[in-house]
Enzyme design. Structure first.
Site, PDB file in Angstrom:
ATOM      1  N   HIS A  46       0.868  -1.197   0.000  1.00 13.70           N
ATOM      2  CA  HIS A  46       0.000   0.000   0.000  1.00 13.70           C
ATOM      3  C   HIS A  46       0.895   1.234   0.000  1.00 13.70           C
ATOM      4  O   HIS A  46       1.449   1.603   1.027  1.00 13.70           O
ATOM      5  CB  HIS A  46      -0.889  -0.014   1.251  1.00 13.70           C
ATOM      6  CG  HIS A  46      -1.854   1.143   1.342  1.00 13.70           C
ATOM      7  ND1 HIS A  46      -3.155   0.976   1.775  1.00 13.70           N
ATOM      8  CD2 HIS A  46      -1.732   2.461   1.075  1.00 13.70           C
ATOM      9  CE1 HIS A  46      -3.771   2.148   1.767  1.00 13.70           C
ATOM     10  NE2 HIS A  46      -2.917   3.068   1.346  1.00 13.70           N
ATOM     11  N   HIS A  71       1.426   5.348  -1.876  1.00 15.74           N
ATOM     12  CA  HIS A  71       0.973   6.439  -2.755  1.00 15.74           C
ATOM     13  C   HIS A  71       2.192   7.068  -3.412  1.00 15.74           C
ATOM     14  O   HIS A  71       3.048   7.631  -2.727  1.00 15.74           O
ATOM     15  CB  HIS A  71       0.215   7.497  -1.945  1.00 15.74           C
ATOM     16  CG  HIS A  71      -0.994   6.937  -1.267  1.00 15.74           C
ATOM     17  ND1 HIS A  71      -2.242   6.937  -1.859  1.00 15.74           N
ATOM     18  CD2 HIS A  71      -1.146   6.324  -0.073  1.00 15.74           C
ATOM     19  CE1 HIS A  71      -3.115   6.349  -1.049  1.00 15.74           C
ATOM     20  NE2 HIS A  71      -2.477   5.973   0.043  1.00 15.74           N
ATOM     21  N   LYS A 117      -9.500  -0.743  -5.273  1.00 18.19           N
ATOM     22  CA  LYS A 117      -9.556  -0.039  -3.993  1.00 18.19           C
ATOM     23  C   LYS A 117     -10.922   0.573  -3.744  1.00 18.19           C
ATOM     24  O   LYS A 117     -11.453   1.313  -4.575  1.00 18.19           O
ATOM     25  CB  LYS A 117      -8.493   1.079  -3.997  1.00 18.19           C
ATOM     26  CG  LYS A 117      -8.367   1.865  -2.700  1.00 18.19           C
ATOM     27  CD  LYS A 117      -7.694   1.057  -1.610  1.00 18.19           C
ATOM     28  CE  LYS A 117      -7.658   1.800  -0.281  1.00 18.19           C
ATOM     29  NZ  LYS A 117      -6.515   2.691  -0.167  1.00 18.19           N
ATOM     30  N   HIS A 121     -10.303   1.014   2.261  1.00 18.91           N
ATOM     31  CA  HIS A 121     -10.038   2.063   3.248  1.00 18.91           C
ATOM     32  C   HIS A 121     -11.222   2.025   4.203  1.00 18.91           C
ATOM     33  O   HIS A 121     -12.311   2.499   3.875  1.00 18.91           O
ATOM     34  CB  HIS A 121      -9.912   3.429   2.576  1.00 18.91           C
ATOM     35  CG  HIS A 121      -9.599   4.530   3.549  1.00 18.91           C
ATOM     36  ND1 HIS A 121      -8.405   5.209   3.545  1.00 18.91           N
ATOM     37  CD2 HIS A 121     -10.311   5.039   4.581  1.00 18.91           C
ATOM     38  CE1 HIS A 121      -8.400   6.089   4.534  1.00 18.91           C
ATOM     39  NE2 HIS A 121      -9.555   6.005   5.178  1.00 18.91           N
ATOM     40  N   HIS A 170      -4.405  -0.391   6.434  1.00 20.11           N
ATOM     41  CA  HIS A 170      -3.881   0.457   7.520  1.00 20.11           C
ATOM     42  C   HIS A 170      -4.710   0.388   8.795  1.00 20.11           C
ATOM     43  O   HIS A 170      -5.293   1.381   9.231  1.00 20.11           O
ATOM     44  CB  HIS A 170      -3.684   1.910   7.057  1.00 20.11           C
ATOM     45  CG  HIS A 170      -4.736   2.475   6.137  1.00 20.11           C
ATOM     46  ND1 HIS A 170      -6.068   2.481   6.446  1.00 20.11           N
ATOM     47  CD2 HIS A 170      -4.636   3.074   4.925  1.00 20.11           C
ATOM     48  CE1 HIS A 170      -6.737   3.040   5.463  1.00 20.11           C
ATOM     49  NE2 HIS A 170      -5.894   3.406   4.522  1.00 20.11           N
ATOM     50  N   ASP A 221       1.366   2.678   3.482  1.00 16.66           N
ATOM     51  CA  ASP A 221       0.520   3.859   3.306  1.00 16.66           C
ATOM     52  C   ASP A 221       1.375   5.125   3.268  1.00 16.66           C
ATOM     53  O   ASP A 221       0.933   6.197   3.691  1.00 16.66           O
ATOM     54  CB  ASP A 221      -0.571   3.956   4.376  1.00 16.66           C
ATOM     55  CG  ASP A 221      -1.657   4.966   4.008  1.00 16.66           C
ATOM     56  OD1 ASP A 221      -1.780   5.310   2.823  1.00 16.66           O
ATOM     57  OD2 ASP A 221      -2.369   5.432   4.921  1.00 16.66           O
ATOM     58  N   ALA A 276      -3.868  15.009   4.948  1.00 15.11           N
ATOM     59  CA  ALA A 276      -3.582  13.784   5.710  1.00 15.11           C
ATOM     60  C   ALA A 276      -2.648  12.887   4.916  1.00 15.11           C
ATOM     61  O   ALA A 276      -2.866  12.653   3.728  1.00 15.11           O
ATOM     62  CB  ALA A 276      -4.884  13.043   5.995  1.00 15.11           C
TER      63      ALA A 276
HETATM   64  C1  NCD Z   1      -3.619   9.047   1.796  1.00 14.75           C
HETATM   65  C2  NCD Z   1      -3.234  10.032   0.691  1.00 14.75           C
HETATM   66  O1  NCD Z   1      -2.775  11.124   1.017  1.00 14.75           O
HETATM   67  O2  NCD Z   1      -3.376   9.702  -0.483  1.00 14.75           O
HETATM   68  N1  NCD Z   1      -3.683   9.750   3.047  1.00 14.75           N
HETATM   69  C3  NCD Z   1      -3.608   9.212   4.291  1.00 14.75           C
HETATM   70  O3  NCD Z   1      -3.772   9.948   5.253  1.00 14.75           O
HETATM   71  N2  NCD Z   1      -3.355   7.940   4.499  1.00 14.75           N
HETATM   72  C4  NCD Z   1      -4.883   8.373   1.420  1.00 14.75           C
HETATM   73  C5  NCD Z   1      -5.263   7.233   2.327  1.00 14.75           C
HETATM   74  O4  NCD Z   1      -4.730   6.119   2.215  1.00 14.75           O
HETATM   75  O5  NCD Z   1      -6.111   7.457   3.196  1.00 14.75           O
HETATM   76 ZN    ZN Z   2      -3.353   5.029   1.590  1.00 12.60          ZN
END
Ligand code: NCD
Ligand code: ZN
Length: 336
Positions: free
Chosen positions: A13, A15, A99, A136, A171, A244, A258
């Protein structure tokens, strides 16, 4: 123990974003991880086979340029109206997961799923294609600290309605979720991040506010962290690593975005957490074995060495602030 060698790990996981910053984020993950599941919440989202294939090609090119051997795994974003054929086409294009973001739950999720019934055909298609439903698990209408717990009933409904669907609850942040995962059939697994294993809400806001620790789901109590750590070190095949890692530019973080950029520090944090639990010998199962087995993949070749060599985390890495910025971490990770 002053050094530990484990099989090359996976990150199920992460980004990596898009645009000019993506290459640096992809290289950072490739440095330590043999494979990684790239999340689809880019703009526009990855909801069809062509966008998915283009994104994976771009990420793979960035990894190749980095010189590290690592393979991107593809995940599409489930959106209402997508349709069965698009799901099957994503599977044919190489997706291993889709997802589910509850609408409004997190970054770029306003187009997410309002309720499971809105994607019933798509979930049936995922089950038929053998794809993993990555969830999520937060109800955005619930109070911030209760959102994950409040969504467990929705996950339970999905698990019950699709009896062959493999589900990864992402997560995990609280003890109730650990108990829920263990009560579901073995086709339900869960990722746990390095930050949820290392920090609590008091680290985030008990002293000065530390925005680099702000993510969704929000860090919880010490008891929750202890339950997550117990699950991670248990050796159970149900729990595996997904960072994450979610970088945001400093101006976005300053505006409240976030996401924790953990890719540069994840293995150092994991080693410290497992050591604290007296379970360094279980780290390999958590980061290099259980996730691969859950996804039906072979184990990575190669070795990653963790050495007890303290290093001070720079104030910014790849233009983003990481948890532990400016602090000294006890373990250094390096693929050998
Ligand atoms: C993630 C993001 O910024 O893409 N943010 C996070 O707080 N984890 C998205 C997610 O997985 O919730
Ligand atoms: Zn994430």
């Amino acid at each position: 123990m002053n050094s530990l060698e484990i099989r090359t790990p996976d990150d199920f996981h992460v980004h990596l974003r898009q645009g000019p910053a993506m290459a640096a984020y992809a290289a950072r993950t490739a440095r330590h991880f043999g494979r990684f599941l790239a999340m689809p919440n880019v703009v526009p989202p990855l909801t069809g086979p062509a966008a998915l294939a283009d994104y994976r090609r771009a990420v793979a090119a960035a990894v190749a340029a980095s010189g590290y051997a690592s393979t991107p795994l593809a995940c599409f974003k489930l959106v209402p109206g997508m349709g069965r054929e698009a799901v099957l086409a994503c599977a044919a294009a190489g997706a291993v997961a889709g997802k589910y973001y509850p609408a409004g739950s997190t970054t770029n999720a306003s187009d997410g799923v309002p309720e499971p019934a809105a994607v019933a055909d798509e979930l049936a298609a995922m089950q038929d294609a053998g794809l993993v439903l990555s969830i999520h698990g937060e109800d955005p209408a619930a109070p911030a600290l209760d959102r994950e717990r409040a969504f467990l009933g929705v996950v339970d409904g999905i698990v019950g309605s699709y009896p062959r669907l493999r589900v990864a609850l992402e997560h995990l942040s609280c003890a109730e979720s650990v108990r829920a995962v263990l009560a579901w059939p073995e086709r339900v697994g869960a990722t746990i991040t390095a930050h949820h294993l290392s920090y609590t809400i008091d680290d985030l806001l008990g002293g000065g506010l530390r925005p680099e620790l702000f993510c969704k789901p929000v860090l919880k109590s010490a008891a929750d962290r202890a339950a997550l750590l117990e699950a991670a070190v248990s050796g159970s095949p149900r729990f595996f690593f997904g960072s994450d890692s979610a970088p945001h530019p400093p101006e976005a973080k300053a505006a409240g975005a976030a996401g924790c950029y953990t890719a540069p520090v994840a293995l150092s944090l994991l080693a410290a957490a497992f050591e604290e639990a007296g379970a360094l010998d279980r780290l390999e199962t958590f980061v290099s074995v259980s996730g691969a087995r859950f996804y039906g993949l072979g184990l990575n070749p190669g070795v990653l060495r963790l050495s007890r060599e303290g290093w001070t985390v720079p104030a910014a890495v790849d233009g983003a602030v990481t948890p532990a910025a400016g602090r000294t971490l006890a373990w250094t990770a390096e693929r050998i």
